[in-house]
Design a protein around this motif. Sequence first.
Motif, PDB file in Angstrom:
ATOM      1  N   ALA A 179       0.811  -1.216   0.000  1.00 18.86           N
ATOM      2  CA  ALA A 179       0.000   0.000   0.000  1.00 18.86           C
ATOM      3  C   ALA A 179       0.844   1.266   0.000  1.00 18.86           C
ATOM      4  CB  ALA A 179      -0.923  -0.017   1.207  1.00 18.86           C
ATOM      5  N   ASN A 180       2.096   1.157   0.492  1.00 18.38           N
ATOM      6  CA  ASN A 180       2.887   2.390   0.602  1.00 18.38           C
ATOM      7  C   ASN A 180       3.750   2.651  -0.629  1.00 18.38           C
ATOM      8  OD1 ASN A 180       4.666   0.358   0.909  1.00 18.38           O
ATOM      9  ND2 ASN A 180       5.636   1.122   2.783  1.00 18.38           N
ATOM     10  N   THR A 181       3.534   1.904  -1.694  1.00 16.82           N
ATOM     11  CA  THR A 181       4.339   2.166  -2.898  1.00 16.82           C
ATOM     12  C   THR A 181       3.807   3.422  -3.587  1.00 16.82           C
ATOM     13  OG1 THR A 181       4.524  -0.224  -3.157  1.00 16.82           O
ATOM     14  CG2 THR A 181       5.277   1.127  -4.989  1.00 16.82           C
ATOM     15  N   PRO A 182       4.638   4.435  -3.742  1.00 14.58           N
ATOM     16  CA  PRO A 182       4.133   5.690  -4.310  1.00 14.58           C
ATOM     17  C   PRO A 182       3.532   5.487  -5.710  1.00 14.58           C
ATOM     18  CG  PRO A 182       6.321   5.987  -3.393  1.00 14.58           C
ATOM     19  CD  PRO A 182       6.054   4.522  -3.367  1.00 14.58           C
ATOM     20  N   LEU A 183       2.545   6.300  -6.000  1.00 12.18           N
ATOM     21  CA  LEU A 183       1.851   6.193  -7.297  1.00 12.18           C
ATOM     22  C   LEU A 183       2.838   6.335  -8.454  1.00 12.18           C
ATOM     23  CD1 LEU A 183      -0.825   6.013  -8.863  1.00 12.18           C
ATOM     24  CD2 LEU A 183      -1.033   8.504  -8.629  1.00 12.18           C
ATOM     25  N   LEU A 195      -1.148  14.019 -11.145  1.00 12.93           N
ATOM     26  CA  LEU A 195       0.092  13.261 -11.373  1.00 12.93           C
ATOM     27  C   LEU A 195      -0.125  12.202 -12.461  1.00 12.93           C
ATOM     28  CD1 LEU A 195       3.009  12.617 -10.569  1.00 12.93           C
ATOM     29  CD2 LEU A 195       2.110  11.086  -8.798  1.00 12.93           C
ATOM     30  N   SER A 196      -1.249  11.518 -12.417  1.00 12.21           N
ATOM     31  CA  SER A 196      -1.528  10.467 -13.409  1.00 12.21           C
ATOM     32  C   SER A 196      -1.585  11.073 -14.809  1.00 12.21           C
ATOM     33  CB  SER A 196      -2.869   9.777 -13.116  1.00 12.21           C
ATOM     34  OG  SER A 196      -2.843   9.191 -11.849  1.00 12.21           O
ATOM     35  N   ARG A 197      -2.264  12.202 -14.923  1.00 11.09           N
ATOM     36  CA  ARG A 197      -2.374  12.842 -16.250  1.00 11.09           C
ATOM     37  C   ARG A 197      -0.975  13.212 -16.765  1.00 11.09           C
ATOM     38  NH1 ARG A 197      -5.627  17.248 -15.177  1.00 11.09           N
ATOM     39  NH2 ARG A 197      -7.448  15.913 -14.987  1.00 11.09           N
ATOM     40  N   ARG A 198      -0.163  13.764 -15.864  1.00 14.49           N
ATOM     41  CA  ARG A 198       1.177  14.195 -16.265  1.00 14.49           C
ATOM     42  C   ARG A 198       2.030  12.988 -16.690  1.00 14.49           C
ATOM     43  NH1 ARG A 198       6.102  15.234 -14.056  1.00 14.49           N
ATOM     44  NH2 ARG A 198       5.644  14.654 -11.923  1.00 14.49           N
ATOM     45  N   LEU A 199       1.912  11.891 -15.947  1.00 13.32           N
ATOM     46  CA  LEU A 199       2.742  10.720 -16.269  1.00 13.32           C
ATOM     47  C   LEU A 199       2.271  10.033 -17.549  1.00 13.32           C
ATOM     48  CD1 LEU A 199       3.350   9.371 -12.657  1.00 13.32           C
ATOM     49  CD2 LEU A 199       5.057  10.351 -14.212  1.00 13.32           C
TER      50      LEU A 199
END
Length: 725
Positions: free
Chosen positions: A577-581, A609-613
């Motif tokens: 759960a702690n793995t960064p997005l 962040l998702s859109r940027r990646l």
Amino acid sequence: MRNLLPFYAVLAAACYSATPDPVRPAPGLKGWILDTDHSSYILGINARGGLQHIYWGSRLTTADDFAASHFPDTLQYNPVDIGNEEYPAWGGSRYEETCLKATFNDGVRDVFLRYVSHQIQGPVLTVVLKDAKYDLFVTLTYRVYPQAGMVSRQATIENRTAQPVHIESAQSGVWNLPADNGYRLTSLVGTWGEEAQVIREPVQQGMRVMESRRGHTSHEANPWFAIDYHGQATEEQGQVWFGALGWSGNWRISVEQTHEHQVRVTGGYNTFDFDYLLKPGETLDTPPFYGGFTDHGFGEASRLLHRLERTELAPHGAQSRLRPVWYNSWQVYGTGVTEANQEELADKAAALGIELFLVDDGWFHLRKKTDAGLGDWFPDTDKFPNGLLPLAQHVNRLGMDFGLWIEPEMVNPNSDLYRAHPDWVLNFPGREPGQSRGQLTLNLARDDVKEYLYSALDKLVAENHIRLFKWDMNRRLADPGWPSVPTNEQRQLWVKYTQNLYQIIDRLRARHPQLEFESCAGGGGRADLGILQRVDQIWTSDNTDALDRLRIQEGFSFAYPPKVMMGRVPPSHSGRANTPLEYRFLVAMMGSLGISLNLSTITEEETILSRRLIEFYKSIRQTTQNGDLYRLASPREGPVTVNQFVAEDGRQAVVFALDGSQQFLRPYCPPARLRGLDANARYRIRPLHESKLQEKATIATGAYLAGHGLRSEERRVGKECRSRW
Ligand code: DGJ
């Protein structure tokens, strides 16, 4: 005169490489030379008409080398050992693995193959062999792929006698390595959720068998091998002989060292429960077996294989489109998909820049849980009261392609199909077939089953704008009975099942040229060079935990190209759960990027962040999908995984360095010394995060990047710790 010799040699080499024929007669020998850009393969006929292997290794530059090749006459009726026969059939004193084992109707159980004829057509050599007495023919087909540095071989067994012949072993061929001790085998093993783990072991006298008896390629072993000499090869250097089988059913590859130090890799149909009744006039094709050789280590072996797969074997070859960024509903909705929740999800997916929206399991008749509905390939009227078309149109209006999950080979007892055709499942009479995940397996070897599935899927595509099918298979074959055919024909199932699977996909693709497929079998259970010729992508594993994925993806990349390796950015509950997005994104980007986040619950910050990646990914995917992969640091060998991709035109390189260690502070990250760059070209360095790269130069030559390398910052404490650049 002495001075002239080297000069002469150089000239000869120049002339030689100007001769482009990939297959040509071997001068001075009754045989043929198969040349790729990287290797040579030579076979010939001995004095008794036996076909023999002569050479497989570095490309030879002069025909004079061949005269010195070992060319004994071992094809006697009673040879003392198998020697280096090119396609040995069992008979006489042959105690090692053979390629063909047959029983004739009169009880004769041996075969002695003799050369009959051959033909060369461009890159293809066919050699026809025949039993010394009976009209049992074997046609060997060799195809050279010069740029990919590989050769494929395949055998067709033909019964021209008037009686049936039982084929008990049908192998595609045997790859002979130079006889010696001290080889090392690399192979891929695993299990569900832990596919494609790389293992290494010495090749010793005796036999090591890699195989599947499960009816599909399997999670447990993959039909790929690589052999190096004395464990000397690295990613960059050393001789590696490697190969892969193109078959998605029961397969077998044996690696054997004889008492005379002959190392032989034999591959084809698994001999387990194999008995193919070949009637008069019938033929049996073995799967293709691909082999290659390189002097430049495991990295180059993978790059050659990737080139073959991407440019020659993939359904549209070099013309195949870049894989779109895709969304998959499974990890968020399970079987609970409805028209309403998928439309809402599709809106959010489109806003992120996703290009293909796939509705996974749960959309069809009666499918509330995984215990019902398989077999009834029409929409569930509660969940999709208007059918699938309105959702597909909605998805298309948003600018995305529409994809759909199917599991055609399976049936739930709770389904209309099973109620109508209980006899269509694999079963032994009088025994209860075992269920797995609440499902039984259809006997796809039956042509009526094949036709039913073809029509059902054809209708789905024609009515619903489907661009991609995710073809799943969530259990292995068991109870492989086929009561409706005579007992002595039932075991053809092991071959016909997979042939019919291929036929359905081939026919659907021919009828719907835009249609694409993902191969999935409860994760990566169906990854091989047979299915790869029919699908556009492969689901790597159900395990989407980013750290576990590092090893799975590394192993997968030994045999299969990143372009077909589907990644998914999982929701935080599907893994640590702690793995960064961002870390989850970067791991998934090393293949073809997919997303499985819950787009309704992710935060505003995560959405941005998702859109940027995703946007970033689109700027590098030409390179990661179609370029060359260099594995600079392995997750098996240290805390940091580094992968570099170099674009086909050499203008872009992308480097991923991902810390997978459990160490909290200051794990050592060696500099990434880049490969495959033009030493004199100048490259602009663009880190994803300035702060994570120690390197301060913004422009550097390929020579500098190779020699000095890029060094990342020491890891800091905090949220960002996992992704380095
Ligand atoms: C197993 C697959 O690997 C998953 O991605 C998902 O499609 C489920 N099956 C659905 O049942």
